[in-house]
Design an enzyme around this catalytic site. Structure first.
Site, PDB file in Angstrom:
ATOM      1  N   CYS A 337       0.797  -1.231   0.000  1.00  0.00           N
ATOM      2  CA  CYS A 337       0.000   0.000   0.000  1.00  0.00           C
ATOM      3  C   CYS A 337       0.835   1.289   0.000  1.00  0.00           C
ATOM      4  O   CYS A 337       0.515   2.194  -0.763  1.00  0.00           O
ATOM      5  CB  CYS A 337      -1.027   0.019   1.123  1.00  0.00           C
ATOM      6  SG  CYS A 337      -0.996  -1.354   2.236  1.00  0.00           S
ATOM      7  N   ARG A 366       7.007 -10.937   5.648  1.00  0.00           N
ATOM      8  CA  ARG A 366       6.576 -10.693   7.028  1.00  0.00           C
ATOM      9  C   ARG A 366       7.240 -11.719   7.931  1.00  0.00           C
ATOM     10  O   ARG A 366       7.265 -12.909   7.612  1.00  0.00           O
ATOM     11  CB  ARG A 366       5.050 -10.812   7.133  1.00  0.00           C
ATOM     12  CG  ARG A 366       4.388  -9.752   6.290  1.00  0.00           C
ATOM     13  CD  ARG A 366       2.887  -9.831   6.329  1.00  0.00           C
ATOM     14  NE  ARG A 366       2.357  -8.857   5.383  1.00  0.00           N
ATOM     15  CZ  ARG A 366       1.077  -8.657   5.157  1.00  0.00           C
ATOM     16  NH1 ARG A 366       0.183  -9.354   5.811  1.00  0.00           N
ATOM     17  NH2 ARG A 366       0.685  -7.765   4.287  1.00  0.00           N
ATOM     18  N   GLN A 384       0.909 -11.162  -2.839  1.00  0.00           N
ATOM     19  CA  GLN A 384      -0.496 -10.777  -2.745  1.00  0.00           C
ATOM     20  C   GLN A 384      -0.997 -10.397  -4.128  1.00  0.00           C
ATOM     21  O   GLN A 384      -0.288  -9.750  -4.890  1.00  0.00           O
ATOM     22  CB  GLN A 384      -0.638  -9.549  -1.845  1.00  0.00           C
ATOM     23  CG  GLN A 384      -0.291  -9.796  -0.401  1.00  0.00           C
ATOM     24  CD  GLN A 384      -0.441  -8.530   0.415  1.00  0.00           C
ATOM     25  OE1 GLN A 384       0.026  -7.471   0.022  1.00  0.00           O
ATOM     26  NE2 GLN A 384      -1.095  -8.648   1.555  1.00  0.00           N
ATOM     27  N   ASP A 386      -2.649  -8.012  -5.029  1.00  0.00           N
ATOM     28  CA  ASP A 386      -3.038  -6.790  -4.350  1.00  0.00           C
ATOM     29  C   ASP A 386      -3.582  -5.748  -5.321  1.00  0.00           C
ATOM     30  O   ASP A 386      -3.232  -5.741  -6.495  1.00  0.00           O
ATOM     31  CB  ASP A 386      -1.786  -6.215  -3.675  1.00  0.00           C
ATOM     32  CG  ASP A 386      -2.112  -5.488  -2.382  1.00  0.00           C
ATOM     33  OD1 ASP A 386      -3.311  -5.352  -2.065  1.00  0.00           O
ATOM     34  OD2 ASP A 386      -1.171  -5.060  -1.704  1.00  0.00           O
ATOM     35  N   HIS A 388      -5.127  -1.411  -4.962  1.00  0.00           N
ATOM     36  CA  HIS A 388      -5.622  -0.321  -4.141  1.00  0.00           C
ATOM     37  C   HIS A 388      -6.457   0.587  -5.010  1.00  0.00           C
ATOM     38  O   HIS A 388      -6.028   0.992  -6.096  1.00  0.00           O
ATOM     39  CB  HIS A 388      -4.453   0.424  -3.491  1.00  0.00           C
ATOM     40  CG  HIS A 388      -3.709  -0.454  -2.538  1.00  0.00           C
ATOM     41  ND1 HIS A 388      -2.579  -1.135  -2.893  1.00  0.00           N
ATOM     42  CD2 HIS A 388      -3.996  -0.819  -1.261  1.00  0.00           C
ATOM     43  CE1 HIS A 388      -2.183  -1.874  -1.871  1.00  0.00           C
ATOM     44  NE2 HIS A 388      -3.016  -1.706  -0.869  1.00  0.00           N
ATOM     45  N   LYS A 472     -12.879  -4.374   7.688  1.00  0.00           N
ATOM     46  CA  LYS A 472     -12.664  -5.201   6.487  1.00  0.00           C
ATOM     47  C   LYS A 472     -13.740  -6.251   6.321  1.00  0.00           C
ATOM     48  O   LYS A 472     -14.486  -6.569   7.252  1.00  0.00           O
ATOM     49  CB  LYS A 472     -11.289  -5.839   6.535  1.00  0.00           C
ATOM     50  CG  LYS A 472     -11.028  -6.678   7.785  1.00  0.00           C
ATOM     51  CD  LYS A 472      -9.601  -7.212   7.801  1.00  0.00           C
ATOM     52  CE  LYS A 472      -9.401  -8.143   8.982  1.00  0.00           C
ATOM     53  NZ  LYS A 472      -8.142  -8.872   8.941  1.00  0.00           N
ATOM     54  N   HIS A 518      -8.288  -1.414   0.013  1.00  0.00           N
ATOM     55  CA  HIS A 518      -7.303  -2.467  -0.217  1.00  0.00           C
ATOM     56  C   HIS A 518      -8.104  -3.705  -0.571  1.00  0.00           C
ATOM     57  O   HIS A 518      -9.093  -3.981   0.106  1.00  0.00           O
ATOM     58  CB  HIS A 518      -6.525  -2.839   1.045  1.00  0.00           C
ATOM     59  CG  HIS A 518      -5.889  -1.701   1.771  1.00  0.00           C
ATOM     60  ND1 HIS A 518      -4.528  -1.572   1.858  1.00  0.00           N
ATOM     61  CD2 HIS A 518      -6.415  -0.679   2.469  1.00  0.00           C
ATOM     62  CE1 HIS A 518      -4.237  -0.508   2.602  1.00  0.00           C
ATOM     63  NE2 HIS A 518      -5.364   0.058   2.977  1.00  0.00           N
TER      64      HIS A 518
END
Length: 648
Positions: A337, A366, A384, A386, A388, A472, A518
């Site tokens: 992000c 992570r 991910q 991912d 945004h 979320k 997200h």
RNA sequence: GCCGACGUAGCUCAGGGGUAGAGCGUUUCCUUGGUAAGGAAGAGGCCACGGGUUCAAAUCCCGUCGUUGGCUCCA
């Protein structure tokens, strides 16, 4: 006399003081033999509890969830008794029924229980069970309860009792064993016919790692030996679908001690599978107006200080990477992000240009605790899917719903029908855990709830499960053993736009803050592939299979014809390879079956002569001989039936 | 990170104080076949790693690493 209403609405007149067992007897002897628990006026009672007033009753057998809960709860009493008998100095704490069984947490002092001890615990439990001891509830005063456990120097039970109100405290006795207990038992221990200690684990008292660690003994129990056998067989079956095993067998991924734990290596077949998944999502995203972006794997520490992640997670993350020059610090990116925020910030925006939807298959790192790592579902480096979305507050509801559509399309195409949607909101009691203005939280939470309702999702609300920056909506799917994993996620964020000072010019010619969504429909490629493996047992949907067919030649005489067939298949965009080895047909088929290849195309003298192929489906079904065109039609129809076109 | 278990050939596993076994796979040869294993011969191991006990350790003990079932945590 009192009036007792049965679930079907009929009313039975019974003597005052009759028990649920008596009610069952008045219906049939068979039922009376089988009832093991009961609910009276919405509270769980013992089958021997005298009923003293009018009310409605529900009787439970092993076939009801409530019956199983009572059965398992009662079994944990027997487990506790067995542990005390074998380890007299052990201190009991709590022992609830859980899905598929029960556990008991005990403080064993210096002693340990290992799997070598399971048999003797099981034997002791069965011996107790065979005594057919009745479970009998008894009310005690707080003082009596405290006295008992203070005398035993059991500080755990004392702590539990101190939090209870005097007058509500009950003990349960069976045989010569007594335990603090709220109630809800089967009539007697004799109903427990089969027990199995499953595992032993460390567990902190009250789930707090600063408190003493107890020994948690997990067990399961059944009213019939046959049921235990069936349950253990089920676990064996589940093991066959374990993604770690299948991943190895199908050569999808591996791990290397040298590379490091929790860092998966994708093998060619796994990489091909992953690429197909990525392309599938990219195609759908394109229809929804996403644009692909690419960002680096590291970023300056300051980037994460700006985002707030460093403060929140820095200490528990991979530590900063230093450079030859002093004062430079970079972090492996734990999320995409902040990078995407900076992409948004690369130029000014007008409200007319929003929403901007930036997508990236972004690999993040992570530092998960070593004990948490698990195959591909919990790793330290993962990708991910991912994206945004930066939009105006007015666009939020619509954008959120479009993301739900996308997630539902993804899940539908991959056969995930039994997912649960979970709306995660703030814990109102713990406001310090979250950052951002209250009014934004309210807006974001409402946007999610509205979208979930509008899309007709069957969702559950979990308070206190929100991310620290926003609420979320997660899509949870179970693995082969029934453990729930979060796959798709959609999160609303008012916080990062603030921190990164994102803006756009509105129709009023003033600058405004965009809202950020997200979202990751797969969650991560790693976890998604893992759960997909467990769901399908490796038999992926045909459209996803890296290899859809194998051409099996009866001998090397047909190699040339095999090549012709392969070319034709390629024209039809069917992914196939030829097995020309000098092995017998039986062996080639067996290996293709083990590799879970959907179609085996057998060619020999007859097929070459007729210009056909003999088609065998995975699992053994013989579709007979046909032309390559006819086969291609079968493949096309099957793919169309599982993978719908994404209508935006 | 914590509590338990495990680590033997590429894979699945047996064995177990006197320096290593099976099946599958792999290599070579024979076999040219019809819907889940054709035959023969060979290669392949610092028994995870490091210490200790012992005349002797893959085996027993301790530590490390990794895997695993839980706990805790989870952007």
């Amino acid at each position: 006399m009192i009036n007792i209403t049965l679930p079907d609405g009929s009313v039975k007149e019974m003597e005052r003081g009759s028990t649920p067992i008596d009610v069952a007897k008045s219906i049939s002897e068979g039922l009376a033999r089988n009832i093991i628990s009961a609910k009276y006026n919405e509270s769980i009672v013992e089958t021997s509890t005298p009923l003293t007033e009018d009310g409605s009753i529900t009787l439970f057998t092993w076939n009801d969830d409530e019956g199983k809960a009572a059965f398992r709860h009662s079994s944990s009493h027997v487990l506790a008794q067995a542990i005390i008998r074998l380890y007299p100095s052990a201190k009991l704490t709590i022992g609830p029924a859980i899905e598929n069984g029960f556990y008991y947490d005990v403080d064993l002092g210096d002693q340990i229980i290992s799997d070598k001890d399971f048999k003797k615990i099981e034997d002791t439990m069965l011996e107790i069970a065979r005594g057919k001891h009745d479970f009998k509830m008894r009310a005690v005063t707080k003082k009596e309860a405290l006295d008992k456990y203070k005398a035993e120097e059991n500080e755990f039970k004392v702590e539990l009792i101190e939090n209870l109100e005097d007058g509500t405290i009950t003990f349960c006795d069976h045989d010569n064993f007594t335990d603090l207990c709220r109630g809800g038992h089967i009539p007697n221990t004799g109903i427990i016919k089969a027990v199995k200690i499953m595992s032993v684990a460390g567990a902190y008292w009250r789930g707090d790692e600063n408190k003493p660690q107890l020994t948690r003994v997990y067990g399961t129990s059944f009213p019939k030996q046959k049921d235990l056998k069936a349950y253990l067989a089920l676990l064996e079956e589940a093991k066959k679908r374990d993604h770690r095993k299948l991943g190895k067998e199908l050569e999808l991924f591996t791990f290397s001690k040298r590379v490091g734990q929790g860092l998966p290596l994708w093998l060619p077949k796994g990489a091909a599978l992953r690429e197909r998944l990525e392309n599938f999502l990219k195609a759908a995203q394109k229809k929804q107006g996403y644009e692909m972006v690419v960002s680096p794997h590291i970023g300056q520490k300051e980037l994460y200080e700006t985002s707030g992640h460093y403060e929140k997670y820095g200490a528990d993350s991979f530590q900063p990477i230093l450079t030859p020059n002093d004062g430079e610090e970079f972090l492996l990116k734990p999320m995409n992000c902040p990078h995407h925020c900076e992409i948004y910030n690369s130029r000014p925006w007008s409200y007319r240009e929003l929403p901007k939807r930036y997508a990236e298959f972004g690999t993040v790192y992570r530092y998960e605790q070593s004990g948490e790592l698990h195959g591909l579902t919990r790793v330290r480096g993962f990708t991910q899917d991912d994206a945004h979305i930066f939009c105006t507050p007015d666009q939020l509801d619509e954008e959120f719903m479009k993301v739900i559509d996308l997630v539902l399309y993804v899940f539908g195409s991959l056969g995930f029908e039994d997912f649960t949607a979970q709306v995660s909101l703030r814990d109102p009691k713990n406001p310090d855990k979250y950052i951002g203005a209250n009014e934004n939280w309210v807006k974001a939470e409402n946007a999610i709830l509205n979208a979930a309702k509008a899309k007709g999702l069957n969702y559950v609300v979990e308070t206190g499960e929100a991310a620290f920056y926003g609420p979320k909506l997660d899509f949870m799917v179970k693995d082969a053993l029934g453990r729930s994993w979060q796959l798709g996620t959609i999160q609303v964020d008012y916080n990062l736009p603030e921190r990164f000072e994102l803006q756009y010019k509105g129709s009023d010619n003033e600058m405004h803050r965009p809202v950020m969504i997200h979202r990751a429909p797969f969650g991560s490629m790693e976890r998604f592939v893992a759960i997909l493996l467990e769901h399908t047992g490796g038999n992926f949907p045909l459209w996803l299979m890296p290899q859809q067919a194998t051409i099996l030649t009866l001998s090397d005489k047909y190699e040339k014809y095999a090549q012709n067939v392969l070319n034709l298949l390629e024209n039809h965009e069917i992914r196939a390879l030829t097995d020309n080895r000098g092995e017998t047909m039986g062996k080639k088929i067996r290996e293709a079956e083990i590799q879970k290849l959907p179609f085996m195309l057998i060619i020999g003298e007859q097929e070459e002569k007729d210009g056909t192929i003999s088609v065998r489906r995975h699992g053994g079904e013989d579709l007979g001989s046909m032309t390559v065109d006819a086969f291609a039609k079968i493949v096309t129809v099957e793919i169309a039936s599982t993978m719908k076109t994404f209508e935006n």
